[in-house]
Scaffold this active site. Structure first.
Site, mmCIF file in Angstrom:
data_model
loop_
_atom_site.group_PDB
_atom_site.id
_atom_site.type_symbol
_atom_site.label_atom_id
_atom_site.label_comp_id
_atom_site.label_asym_id
_atom_site.label_seq_id
_atom_site.Cartn_x
_atom_site.Cartn_y
_atom_site.Cartn_z
ATOM 1 N N HIS A 1 -3.494 6.075 3.544
ATOM 2 C CA HIS A 1 -4.334 4.975 3.049
ATOM 3 C C HIS A 1 -3.892 3.632 3.628
ATOM 4 C CE1 HIS A 1 -5.834 2.101 -0.062
ATOM 5 N NE2 HIS A 1 -6.821 2.963 -0.206
ATOM 6 N N SER B 1 -11.228 -0.415 -1.074
ATOM 7 C CA SER B 1 -9.959 -0.470 -0.342
ATOM 8 C C SER B 1 -10.190 -0.729 1.141
ATOM 9 C CB SER B 1 -9.199 0.852 -0.491
ATOM 10 O OG SER B 1 -8.611 0.978 -1.759
ATOM 11 N N ASP C 1 0.851 -1.187 0.000
ATOM 12 C CA ASP C 1 0.000 0.000 0.000
ATOM 13 C C ASP C 1 0.891 1.243 0.000
ATOM 14 O OD1 ASP C 1 -2.297 1.809 0.673
ATOM 15 O OD2 ASP C 1 -3.315 -0.079 1.104
#
Length: 526
Positions: free
Chosen positions: A268, A452, A212
């Protein structure tokens, strides 16, 4: 795309063995655009040799753009079928690692030697039999295309993470976000709390992974669950890898390049890992499997990745190696994770149109590693599962997003069938709307929505399953089928790919919404 100064091309050598080691060498004199009259002849020769040219490669060969990075795939592949007869994940991973490395050594030597003689800068892989050549000039690409050992050339194009949730400026934690809200309603809806309470398992003995934007490993909800942190001492070797060696997204990066420790330049990644394992032992139970251990790889520069950075992370997961180590000789497959989260997608327009990622996924599948992927945020139309790895149905467990507060599918959740193999998708759906989890700096945010956010729930479910019954480890297909079969079937009014929304599975929810408690109960016979 015009924000990027150069484009990368991937050379595929065929099969799923990768070119040897982690070799990077300097290159000079490739800055100018050059136009060559013999370019069309080179294209014809390449096709006559059976070399597939990915989108944009012919234009590069004609000198129609500045030097670009390319992935070159070579001919020849390793036979990994014998891994099926091996009993343990360590045996499977060790066999696959050695088979791929040996195949790469056999097939890539001539190309690697030639590139070195040309002064080219490159990195050779073995998880896929390919070499990424950085900033390749038109003349160099034409020469590569004329080789008899090359199967495919594709552009290694940067691509920005697609997400429906607000960007980094919107993830600042508010006082309400920081309030103790344990366990999260999404964790309850996914059935994890019932597993904790009835079976007393929280992911013990399981290693989860993610590639990620990176991870804030010092976050209170993550620090004590990081495999590289024991007894108050951090050791990042074999537990963290940074695939960002040069700027991709433009501008400076708060994590720098080749970060020696886990770092998140976007937030994220920290959020997704929190949903898998997050628990600060002070009431913030944001994760599905808080007793599992995690490792990680950064595959994006502030949300911008390339096929080669994704491949590099997959290669490291197969057999983690220390900083500065040789991927082909220093990897330790016994340290491979049990399951990997992939909350990202690579579309055909950005270089993921051929076999660049497919061999890596097959290798991890054969090594006994479950690869969980987000289905994408291109809904609500049918056939919007467009991006690899979610389009590669046979070797991944794809996840759509639903609103656990209402039970409705998220409007943005991509619908099946897969645009690559036309198989139904997603496999299952999980909470993915307003998910509260960890963000860098020690805070929490519920501003995040997207597939996600959904896929980490499934990674956590798999961790709970493997913790409850360790004999499942390495049995990827059995694990996938169990997750599907124990999901709560959900119907839709939407018919996609000729499959009625009233059928289960369908191309909206897949087999339904996940239920970790049902999965563990079914496995243990309760």
């Amino acid at each position: 795309m015009n924000a990027f100064r150069s484009v990368a091309f991937v050379l595929t050598l065929g099969g799923f063995a990768a070119a040897g080691g982690c070799r990077v060498e300097g290159v000079e004199g490739v800055g100018e655009v050059e136009r060559i009259d013999g370019a069309s002849h080179a294209e014809e020769a390449a096709r006559a040799n059976g070399v597939e040219l990915g989108s944009g490669v012919a234009r590069l060969m004609r000198g129609g753009q500045a030097p670009a990075s390319v992935i070159v795939t070579l001919k020849g592949s390793a036979d990994l079928s014998a891994s099926k007869a091996l009993a343990t994940p360590a045996e499977k991973a060790s066999f696959v690692y050695r088979a791929l490395a040996d195949q790469a050594d056999r097939t890539q030597g001539a190309l690697v030697g030639w590139l070195s003689a040309q002064g080219a800068k490159f990195r050779a892989f073995h998880v896929t039999n390919a070499v990424v050549v950085y900033d390749a000039s038109p003349a160099l690409v034409r020469q590569i295309a004329a080789r008899g050992d090359v199967a495919r050339i594709a552009i290694d194009t940067p691509f920005k993470l697609s997400r429906p949730e607000p960007g980094p400026d919107a993830v600042r934690a508010t006082p309400e976000d920081d309030a103790v809200l344990a366990p999260g309603s999404n964790i309850v809806a996914a059935g994890a709390v019932q597993v904790w309470e009835q079976f007393g398992t929280r992911g013990e003995g399981v290693v989860v992974a993610g590639q990620d934007t990176g991870y804030d490993w010092t976050h209170p909800a993550l620090r004590h669950h990081y495999r590289g942190y024991r007894g108050g001492v951090a050791n990042h070797a074999y537990n963290w890898h940074d695939a960002i060696h040069a700027p991709i997204g433009g501008g400076s990066n708060p994590c720098g390049l080749d970060s020696p420790e886990p770092c998140d330049d976007d937030s994220h990644g920290t959020h997704t890992m929190g949903t898998i394992v997050g628990d600060d032992n002070a009431g913030n139970q944001v994760g599905m499997a808080p007793a599992a251990r995690w490792i990680g790889c950064r595959n994006m520069d502030r949300g911008v990745g390339t096929p080669s950075t994704y491949i590099e992370c997959f290669e490291w997961f197969l057999a983690p190696y220390p900083p500065g180590g040789n991927p082909r000789t220093d990897g330790d497959p016994t340290l491979a994770p049990d399951v990997i989260n992939n909350s990202w997608g690579c579309p055909p327009s950005e270089g993921c149109s051929g076999q660049e990622i497919v061999p890596a996924l097959q290798a991890l599948h054969d090594a006994g590693v479950v690869v969980v992927v987000s289905a994408g945020n291109a809904g609500p139309s049918c056939g919007t599962i467009d991006d690899q790895p979610a389009t590669i149905s046979d070797t991944t467990l794809s996840v759509g997003a639903y609103n656990h507060s209402t039970g409705a599918i998220a409007s943005f959740s991509s619908r099946g069938p897969s645009s690559l193999d036309n198989q139904p998708g997603p496999d299952v759906s999980a909470p993915g709307v307003n998910i509260r989890s960890s963000v860098p700096g020690g805070g929490y945010s519920n501003f995040f929505s997207g597939t996600s956010m959904a896929s980490p729930h499934v990674v956590g479910e798999v961790a709970l399953l493997l913790s409850a019954d360790p004999s499942l480890k390495g049995n990827v297909d059995e694990i996938t089928n169990l997750v599907r079969a124990t999901s709560t079937g959900k119907t839709s009014t939407q018919t996609c790919g000729g499959v009625s929304g009233s059928a289960v599975p369908n191309n909206t929810f897949g087999y339904g919404t996940i239920n970790a408690h049902a999965a563990v109960s079914a496995r243990l016979g309760n």
